[in-house]
Design a protein around this motif. Structure first.
Motif, PDB file in Angstrom:
ATOM      1  N   GLY A  90       0.781  -1.225   0.000  1.00 33.33           N
ATOM      2  CA  GLY A  90       0.000   0.000   0.000  1.00 33.33           C
ATOM      3  C   GLY A  90       0.816   1.280   0.000  1.00 33.33           C
ATOM      4  N   LYS A  91       2.122   1.172   0.130  1.00 37.04           N
ATOM      5  CA  LYS A  91       2.999   2.350   0.140  1.00 37.04           C
ATOM      6  C   LYS A  91       3.338   2.775  -1.293  1.00 37.04           C
ATOM      7  CE  LYS A  91       3.512   2.162   4.626  1.00 37.04           C
ATOM      8  NZ  LYS A  91       2.838   3.052   5.504  1.00 37.04           N
ATOM      9  N   ASP A  92       3.795   3.995  -1.453  1.00 35.72           N
ATOM     10  CA  ASP A  92       4.236   4.499  -2.742  1.00 35.72           C
ATOM     11  C   ASP A  92       5.370   3.605  -3.267  1.00 35.72           C
ATOM     12  OD1 ASP A  92       4.437   6.913  -4.727  1.00 35.72           O
ATOM     13  OD2 ASP A  92       6.494   6.482  -4.055  1.00 35.72           O
ATOM     14  N   ALA A  93       5.253   3.146  -4.506  1.00 39.01           N
ATOM     15  CA  ALA A  93       6.218   2.194  -5.065  1.00 39.01           C
ATOM     16  C   ALA A  93       7.634   2.762  -5.147  1.00 39.01           C
ATOM     17  CB  ALA A  93       5.758   1.725  -6.444  1.00 39.01           C
ATOM     18  N   MET A  94       7.779   4.026  -5.505  1.00 36.65           N
ATOM     19  CA  MET A  94       9.123   4.617  -5.593  1.00 36.65           C
ATOM     20  C   MET A  94       9.760   4.745  -4.211  1.00 36.65           C
ATOM     21  SD  MET A  94       9.899   4.822  -8.699  1.00 36.65           S
ATOM     22  CE  MET A  94      11.392   5.785  -8.585  1.00 36.65           C
ATOM     23  N   GLU A  95       8.980   5.089  -3.217  1.00 36.44           N
ATOM     24  CA  GLU A  95       9.499   5.152  -1.846  1.00 36.44           C
ATOM     25  C   GLU A  95       9.872   3.757  -1.356  1.00 36.44           C
ATOM     26  OE1 GLU A  95      10.340   7.771   0.135  1.00 36.44           O
ATOM     27  OE2 GLU A  95       9.980   8.909  -1.694  1.00 36.44           O
ATOM     28  N   ALA A  96       9.040   2.769  -1.696  1.00 39.99           N
ATOM     29  CA  ALA A  96       9.328   1.383  -1.315  1.00 39.99           C
ATOM     30  C   ALA A  96      10.641   0.921  -1.936  1.00 39.99           C
ATOM     31  CB  ALA A  96       8.177   0.474  -1.749  1.00 39.99           C
ATOM     32  N   LYS A  97      10.880   1.287  -3.181  1.00 44.40           N
ATOM     33  CA  LYS A  97      12.133   0.929  -3.864  1.00 44.40           C
ATOM     34  C   LYS A  97      13.332   1.479  -3.093  1.00 44.40           C
ATOM     35  CE  LYS A  97      14.181   1.389  -8.523  1.00 44.40           C
ATOM     36  NZ  LYS A  97      15.547   1.669  -8.234  1.00 44.40           N
ATOM     37  N   LYS A  98      13.250   2.730  -2.676  1.00 43.96           N
ATOM     38  CA  LYS A  98      14.348   3.347  -1.919  1.00 43.96           C
ATOM     39  C   LYS A  98      14.576   2.631  -0.590  1.00 43.96           C
ATOM     40  CE  LYS A  98      13.507   7.909  -3.866  1.00 43.96           C
ATOM     41  NZ  LYS A  98      12.980   9.249  -3.592  1.00 43.96           N
ATOM     42  N   ILE A 133      13.830  -0.527   0.201  1.00 46.14           N
ATOM     43  CA  ILE A 133      14.390  -1.863  -0.044  1.00 46.14           C
ATOM     44  C   ILE A 133      15.873  -1.767  -0.383  1.00 46.14           C
ATOM     45  CG2 ILE A 133      14.326  -3.857  -1.599  1.00 46.14           C
ATOM     46  CD1 ILE A 133      11.242  -3.303  -1.787  1.00 46.14           C
ATOM     47  N   GLU A 134      16.234  -0.843  -1.251  1.00 46.50           N
ATOM     48  CA  GLU A 134      17.645  -0.690  -1.625  1.00 46.50           C
ATOM     49  C   GLU A 134      18.500  -0.244  -0.451  1.00 46.50           C
ATOM     50  OE1 GLU A 134      17.111   1.917  -4.969  1.00 46.50           O
ATOM     51  OE2 GLU A 134      17.055   0.231  -6.383  1.00 46.50           O
ATOM     52  N   SER A 135      17.914   0.497   0.476  1.00 47.17           N
ATOM     53  CA  SER A 135      18.636   0.904   1.676  1.00 47.17           C
ATOM     54  C   SER A 135      18.799  -0.279   2.637  1.00 47.17           C
ATOM     55  CB  SER A 135      17.878   2.043   2.369  1.00 47.17           C
ATOM     56  OG  SER A 135      18.471   2.361   3.589  1.00 47.17           O
ATOM     57  N   ASP A 136      17.734  -1.074   2.777  1.00 47.07           N
ATOM     58  CA  ASP A 136      17.777  -2.238   3.672  1.00 47.07           C
ATOM     59  C   ASP A 136      18.734  -3.318   3.179  1.00 47.07           C
ATOM     60  OD1 ASP A 136      15.877  -1.118   5.361  1.00 47.07           O
ATOM     61  OD2 ASP A 136      14.214  -2.343   4.603  1.00 47.07           O
ATOM     62  N   ASN A 137      18.796  -3.491   1.861  1.00 46.42           N
ATOM     63  CA  ASN A 137      19.649  -4.532   1.290  1.00 46.42           C
ATOM     64  C   ASN A 137      20.262  -4.014  -0.013  1.00 46.42           C
ATOM     65  OD1 ASN A 137      20.855  -6.778   0.176  1.00 46.42           O
ATOM     66  ND2 ASN A 137      19.233  -8.179   0.787  1.00 46.42           N
ATOM     67  N   PRO A 138      21.429  -3.361   0.074  1.00 47.39           N
ATOM     68  CA  PRO A 138      22.051  -2.771  -1.109  1.00 47.39           C
ATOM     69  C   PRO A 138      22.527  -3.777  -2.151  1.00 47.39           C
ATOM     70  CG  PRO A 138      23.308  -2.253   0.902  1.00 47.39           C
ATOM     71  CD  PRO A 138      22.131  -3.077   1.307  1.00 47.39           C
ATOM     72  N   GLU A 139      22.453  -5.054  -1.855  1.00 49.64           N
ATOM     73  CA  GLU A 139      22.901  -6.069  -2.811  1.00 49.64           C
ATOM     74  C   GLU A 139      21.824  -6.458  -3.819  1.00 49.64           C
ATOM     75  OE1 GLU A 139      24.873  -9.323  -0.877  1.00 49.64           O
ATOM     76  OE2 GLU A 139      25.931  -7.954   0.466  1.00 49.64           O
ATOM     77  N   VAL A 140      20.625  -5.898  -3.696  1.00 53.27           N
ATOM     78  CA  VAL A 140      19.555  -6.234  -4.629  1.00 53.27           C
ATOM     79  C   VAL A 140      19.253  -5.069  -5.557  1.00 53.27           C
ATOM     80  CG1 VAL A 140      18.490  -7.886  -3.036  1.00 53.27           C
ATOM     81  CG2 VAL A 140      17.662  -5.534  -3.096  1.00 53.27           C
ATOM     82  N   THR A 141      18.735  -5.416  -6.715  1.00 49.86           N
ATOM     83  CA  THR A 141      18.205  -4.441  -7.652  1.00 49.86           C
ATOM     84  C   THR A 141      16.693  -4.545  -7.583  1.00 49.86           C
ATOM     85  OG1 THR A 141      20.097  -4.644  -9.115  1.00 49.86           O
ATOM     86  CG2 THR A 141      18.071  -3.794 -10.081  1.00 49.86           C
ATOM     87  N   VAL A 142      16.031  -3.409  -7.495  1.00 48.51           N
ATOM     88  CA  VAL A 142      14.575  -3.392  -7.373  1.00 48.51           C
ATOM     89  C   VAL A 142      13.957  -2.987  -8.698  1.00 48.51           C
ATOM     90  CG1 VAL A 142      12.607  -2.407  -6.144  1.00 48.51           C
ATOM     91  CG2 VAL A 142      14.756  -2.808  -4.925  1.00 48.51           C
ATOM     92  N   GLU A 143      13.009  -3.794  -9.164  1.00 48.44           N
ATOM     93  CA  GLU A 143      12.265  -3.505 -10.378  1.00 48.44           C
ATOM     94  C   GLU A 143      10.814  -3.242  -9.985  1.00 48.44           C
ATOM     95  OE1 GLU A 143      12.643  -6.849 -13.002  1.00 48.44           O
ATOM     96  OE2 GLU A 143      14.811  -6.909 -12.761  1.00 48.44           O
ATOM     97  N   ILE A 144      10.209  -2.248 -10.614  1.00 44.96           N
ATOM     98  CA  ILE A 144       8.790  -1.968 -10.381  1.00 44.96           C
ATOM     99  C   ILE A 144       8.022  -2.408 -11.611  1.00 44.96           C
ATOM    100  CG2 ILE A 144       7.053  -0.189  -9.976  1.00 44.96           C
ATOM    101  CD1 ILE A 144       9.228   1.441  -8.535  1.00 44.96           C
ATOM    102  N   GLU A 145       7.082  -3.323 -11.418  1.00 46.72           N
ATOM    103  CA  GLU A 145       6.234  -3.821 -12.499  1.00 46.72           C
ATOM    104  C   GLU A 145       4.821  -3.291 -12.279  1.00 46.72           C
ATOM    105  OE1 GLU A 145       6.990  -5.711 -15.126  1.00 46.72           O
ATOM    106  OE2 GLU A 145       9.084  -6.045 -14.594  1.00 46.72           O
ATOM    107  N   THR A 146       4.239  -2.753 -13.340  1.00 48.11           N
ATOM    108  CA  THR A 146       2.888  -2.235 -13.264  1.00 48.11           C
ATOM    109  C   THR A 146       1.891  -3.384 -13.272  1.00 48.11           C
ATOM    110  OG1 THR A 146       3.588  -0.267 -14.454  1.00 48.11           O
ATOM    111  CG2 THR A 146       1.226  -0.685 -14.357  1.00 48.11           C
ATOM    112  N   LYS A 147       0.987  -3.377 -12.323  1.00 45.78           N
ATOM    113  CA  LYS A 147      -0.018  -4.440 -12.202  1.00 45.78           C
ATOM    114  C   LYS A 147      -0.736  -4.622 -13.537  1.00 45.78           C
ATOM    115  CE  LYS A 147      -2.330  -6.881  -8.972  1.00 45.78           C
ATOM    116  NZ  LYS A 147      -1.738  -7.902  -8.199  1.00 45.78           N
ATOM    117  N   GLY A 148      -0.782  -5.856 -13.992  1.00 49.10           N
ATOM    118  CA  GLY A 148      -1.449  -6.171 -15.241  1.00 49.10           C
ATOM    119  C   GLY A 148      -0.535  -6.138 -16.457  1.00 49.10           C
ATOM    120  N   ILE A 149       0.662  -5.579 -16.316  1.00 49.44           N
ATOM    121  CA  ILE A 149       1.619  -5.513 -17.429  1.00 49.44           C
ATOM    122  C   ILE A 149       2.935  -6.119 -16.956  1.00 49.44           C
ATOM    123  CG2 ILE A 149       2.705  -4.016 -19.148  1.00 49.44           C
ATOM    124  CD1 ILE A 149       0.630  -1.891 -18.502  1.00 49.44           C
ATOM    125  N   TYR A 150       2.895  -7.339 -16.461  1.00 50.55           N
ATOM    126  CA  TYR A 150       4.086  -7.956 -15.902  1.00 50.55           C
ATOM    127  C   TYR A 150       5.028  -8.440 -16.987  1.00 50.55           C
ATOM    128  CZ  TYR A 150       1.295  -8.112 -11.639  1.00 50.55           C
ATOM    129  OH  TYR A 150       0.518  -7.782 -10.578  1.00 50.55           O
TER     130      TYR A 150
END
Length: 83
Positions: free
Chosen positions: A28-36, A38-55
């Motif tokens: 339920g959080k803003d996806a761009m904020e969530a990306k930041k 996640i990347e802060s919590d675990n800098p070893e991952v790359t975060v991708e945002i997929e739009t619902k319905g267009i995976y």
């Protein structure tokens, strides 16, 4: 980014090596904020945002990837986790 799964993990916990590997609190959080976050919590991952319905989902399980499924710019289910 190339998929990394050096230990042939099949679940997120296997990949974590003691770092955070799932973020159910971001539903339920803003996806761009969530990306930041996640990347802060675990800098070893790359975060991708997929739009619902267009995976463009890649079926390979990757220890260095987190996919955020977003609906109207907000994190939707399933919650983000390594994979």
């Amino acid at each position: 980014m190339a998929c990394d799964n050096p230990r042939r993990c099949q679940d997120s916990a296997c990949c974590s090596q003691g770092k955070k590997y799932q973020w159910p609190e971001l539903l339920g959080k803003d996806a761009m904020e969530a990306k930041k976050i996640i990347e802060s919590d675990n800098p070893e991952v790359t975060v991708e945002i997929e739009t619902k319905g267009i995976y463009n989902f890649n079926p390979d399980f990757c220890c260095n990837r987190v996919i955020i499924f977003a609906n109207h710019g907000f994190v939707d289910i399933p919650f983000p986790q390594i994979g």
